[in-house]
Design a protein around this motif. Structure first.
Motif, mmCIF file in Angstrom:
data_model
loop_
_atom_site.group_PDB
_atom_site.id
_atom_site.type_symbol
_atom_site.label_atom_id
_atom_site.label_comp_id
_atom_site.label_asym_id
_atom_site.label_seq_id
_atom_site.Cartn_x
_atom_site.Cartn_y
_atom_site.Cartn_z
ATOM 1 N N VAL A 133 27.960 -32.602 -19.999
ATOM 2 C CA VAL A 133 27.679 -31.988 -18.902
ATOM 3 C C VAL A 133 26.188 -31.761 -18.300
ATOM 4 N N ASP A 134 25.413 -31.707 -19.498
ATOM 5 C CA ASP A 134 24.199 -31.089 -19.281
ATOM 6 C C ASP A 134 23.091 -32.673 -18.883
ATOM 7 N N GLN A 135 23.233 -33.536 -19.832
ATOM 8 C CA GLN A 135 22.666 -34.552 -19.718
ATOM 9 C C GLN A 135 23.271 -35.843 -19.152
ATOM 10 N N VAL A 136 24.506 -35.964 -18.978
ATOM 11 C CA VAL A 136 25.130 -37.061 -18.175
ATOM 12 C C VAL A 136 25.847 -36.480 -16.946
ATOM 13 N N LEU A 137 26.764 -35.757 -16.979
ATOM 14 C CA LEU A 137 27.450 -35.273 -15.736
ATOM 15 C C LEU A 137 26.498 -34.742 -14.603
ATOM 16 N N GLN A 138 25.664 -33.605 -14.913
ATOM 17 C CA GLN A 138 24.780 -33.162 -14.048
ATOM 18 C C GLN A 138 23.883 -34.034 -13.399
#
Length: 241
Positions: A226-231
């Motif tokens: 979530v923090d490094q790819v999705l966001q």
């Protein structure tokens, strides 16, 4: 991701590393053989301390090498690709830990192929000098590379974004936390606690440790995805509208 968040991720990855038990198993086995051979307490301490030092040195070398490799690769490969790969490894490894990290039998037998397990057991039994114990500690880290590589890779990806001083702090933090169970067991053995009591505790709590390790891998994988790819992907898409 700020420095504090980065160090938290490194700390969580290190604690996951600490939950794996091969080095602890080899240390208790080494101690049992040494005590069974009626060697002196000073010799026992020399062997266990040398083994622990070997694990520490190899952990530092492994994390530093992976971080250097990632740093070099970042010039040619988008880091988001490496983050996706790391997340996939964390998810897959979490399931693998739940399914087969411990063998379904009495005791604390691990996932290792029986041939490798016998080799490590024989090497541990034959260890009589501190340099041999140091080399055994080095090999214990390599033998469990299949399981520790994912947390090491995540830590390396985080560390390369930090300033040099904080990179060193991150490496020291990872090493200290990942070695914490080994240091505790080494201290217990050195202070005269019975190996049988340590082994009994490990056997009674192995299911809990297995569940926590697998769950922590999956949670860490979800968080970094979530923090490094999705966001970043969502923010990039919003910025292009």
């Amino acid at each position: 991701m700020n420095t504090f968040d980065s160090l938290v991720i490194v700390a969580v990855a290190a604690l996951i590393h600490a939950s794996f038990q091969l080095s602890v198993s080899m240390l208790t086995l080494l101690s049992s053989h040494t005590i069974g051979a009626k060697r002196s307490h000073a010799r026992l301490l020399g062997l266990t301390n040398a083994f622990t030092l070997g694990v520490m040195v190899m952990t530092v070398l492994l994390l530093s090498t992976v971080a250097l490799f990632v740093q070099l690769k970042s010039a040619f490969v988008d880091l988001s690709v490496l983050w996706v790969a790391a997340c996939g490894l964390l998810f897959g490894l979490g399931l693998a830990v739940w399914i087969f990290y411990y063998r379904k039998e009495q005791g604390t037998s691990l996932w290792l192929p029986r041939g490798m397990a016998r080799y490590l057991s024989d090497r541990t039994k034959a260890t009589k000098q501190a340099p041999e114990a140091f080399g055994l500690g080095l090999s214990s880290v390599i033998a469990e590379l299949l399981f520790i590589f994912a947390p090491v890779l995540v830590s390396a990806l985080v560390l390369i974004k930090l300033d040099p001083g904080m990179q060193l702090a991150g490496i020291l933090l990872y090493t200290a936390l990942s070695l914490s169970p080994l240091l505790v067991v080494n201290g217990l053995i050195g202070s005269g606690h019975k190996i049988s009591r340590i082994q009994r505790w490990r056997e009674e709590n192995k299911t809990f440790m297995q569940f926590i390790a697998g769950g922590a891998l999956i949670v860490l994988g979800f968080y970094v995805y979530v923090d490094q790819v999705l966001q970043p992907t969502v923010l990039a898409a919003a910025g292009s509208i």
